[in-house]
Design a protein around this motif. Sequence first.
Motif, short mmCIF file in Angstrom:
data_model
loop_
_atom_site.label_atom_id
_atom_site.label_comp_id
_atom_site.label_asym_id
_atom_site.label_seq_id
_atom_site.Cartn_x
_atom_site.Cartn_y
_atom_site.Cartn_z
N ARG A 315 45.72 25.95 54.64
CA ARG A 315 46.47 25.33 55.75
C ARG A 315 46.98 26.39 56.72
NH1 ARG A 315 50.48 22.08 51.95
NH2 ARG A 315 50.28 24.11 50.91
N VAL A 316 47.43 27.54 56.21
CA VAL A 316 47.86 28.63 57.07
C VAL A 316 46.68 29.14 57.89
CG1 VAL A 316 48.79 30.98 57.13
CG2 VAL A 316 49.70 29.29 55.52
N VAL A 319 46.02 26.75 60.74
CA VAL A 319 47.00 26.91 61.83
C VAL A 319 46.67 28.15 62.66
CG1 VAL A 319 49.41 27.36 62.38
CG2 VAL A 319 48.83 25.67 60.62
N ARG A 322 43.62 27.55 64.82
CA ARG A 322 43.91 26.73 66.00
C ARG A 322 44.67 27.49 67.07
NH1 ARG A 322 48.48 24.11 66.78
NH2 ARG A 322 49.00 24.12 64.55
N LEU A 323 45.67 28.27 66.66
CA LEU A 323 46.46 29.03 67.63
C LEU A 323 45.62 30.16 68.25
CD1 LEU A 323 49.86 29.36 65.70
CD2 LEU A 323 49.31 27.84 67.60
N ARG A 394 52.33 35.85 63.82
CA ARG A 394 53.75 35.49 63.68
C ARG A 394 53.96 34.01 63.98
NH1 ARG A 394 54.18 40.61 66.28
NH2 ARG A 394 54.43 39.61 68.32
N ALA A 395 53.26 33.51 65.00
CA ALA A 395 53.41 32.08 65.31
C ALA A 395 52.88 31.20 64.19
CB ALA A 395 52.68 31.78 66.62
N ALA A 396 51.74 31.60 63.58
CA ALA A 396 51.17 30.82 62.49
C ALA A 396 52.10 30.79 61.29
CB ALA A 396 49.81 31.40 62.09
N ALA A 398 55.36 31.11 61.37
CA ALA A 398 56.52 30.29 61.70
C ALA A 398 56.18 28.80 61.62
CB ALA A 398 57.02 30.64 63.12
N GLU A 399 55.01 28.42 62.11
CA GLU A 399 54.63 27.00 62.09
C GLU A 399 54.34 26.55 60.68
OE1 GLU A 399 51.11 24.14 63.93
OE2 GLU A 399 51.88 25.86 65.10
N ALA A 400 53.69 27.41 59.87
CA ALA A 400 53.38 27.03 58.50
C ALA A 400 54.63 26.90 57.67
CB ALA A 400 52.43 28.05 57.87
N ARG A 401 55.66 27.70 57.98
CA ARG A 401 56.90 27.60 57.24
C ARG A 401 57.55 26.23 57.40
NH1 ARG A 401 59.54 31.30 59.71
NH2 ARG A 401 58.74 33.03 58.46
#
Length: 401
Positions: A315-316, A319, A322-323, A394-396, A398-401
Amino acid sequence: MHHVLYPLCAAAAWTAFLYKLRDRRRQAGNPALTAVCVAFLLLAVVFTVSSPSVWEGLDRLVGVPNLSTLVSQGCVVAFSATVQVMLLFWVHPRERAVVKVRRRLLGVAVALAVMTVLFGTTAPREERSTDFVVHYSANPNYALYLVFYVSAFAVGLVDTTRIGWRYARDAPRPWLRRGLRATAVGAAVGLGYCAVRIANVVAPLVGLDMRPWEVLAPLCASVGALLVVIGLTVPAWGPHLSGLPALARRYLDYQRLTPLWRAVALRSSPEVVLDPPVFRALEWLRLRDLDFHLYRRVIEIRDGRLALRPHLDRRVAAVADRLGRAAGLPADDLLAVVEAARLAAAVRDKARGSPPTGDPPADGHEQPGGADLSTEIAWLVRVSRAYRRSPVVRAALAEAR
């Protein structure tokens, strides 16, 4: 200038002599190497004796004013002949070289004998360690000595220039070619010294003052000597320079892998690290056995990743993919960012004691990377760079968290 250039050249010549003497002990039957050692010894004596403090001290020791002039200039002529001997053994078969060498050694012996007789007739009594030639050039006996000395030296320099430049084209190894050319250029620069000394003889006859031009003599002598030293030694140490770019690349790769290695191996799975660094600040000094350390770094990153496999989460990766696509990343950078993101998440989850995801990547995507060591290193360097710097990673996270 004598106080700076001559000690510098003396240090360079003594260093070259000791460097080649080590090789001479291992190759006792090599006449060219013997000639090189003798040449450097003579050159070291020339510049050591020509240094004003040594010049004056030697004259006081033996009680003969300006004897250092004869010693240094005699060594200059002998040095010029010895360089020719070395070049002849470099470029000719031994039997042919021996014949040519005998003629030159006979010539230099005659030249030194004549110089000694002529210098004795000059009888210079006033000590002049920095301007001897200019001061005594009006002396007819010394002028005759000087013309003979310069002629003998110039003949040797011309011969050295001719042999070095001619045979550089046929030299079998590139660094030998460069050494021959550097030696030839150094000998040619030394001819500038000879030109100034001849001008010293002519100047009193036409009423000219050569003192403003005297600086050219030590300058040409020093630059020419340094080029000859480089030319005679570069065939030995020059090939190591050819490997410096590759060594620098490997060292940079080793350092670029450090952020990923520290996270994935050293901190997350220290049991896979063979040789943990004791002092982090000194780790950058690891140049010895660099290939081994670089190889170990790759292996330890791979072993650390294998230990993190239960925490890798598809899943990470989704993400991050996609980003990264939204950010317009090229394909290679996108793969590296995806890998860095799931490794960063796995390191974080393992450090927190989170349970395994139960959803590791499929076996076919277990170990993305290169087909051999060089491509593997290039791949891991991209991953390490993304791990440390990518805003997508870093964005991935944060979103996965």
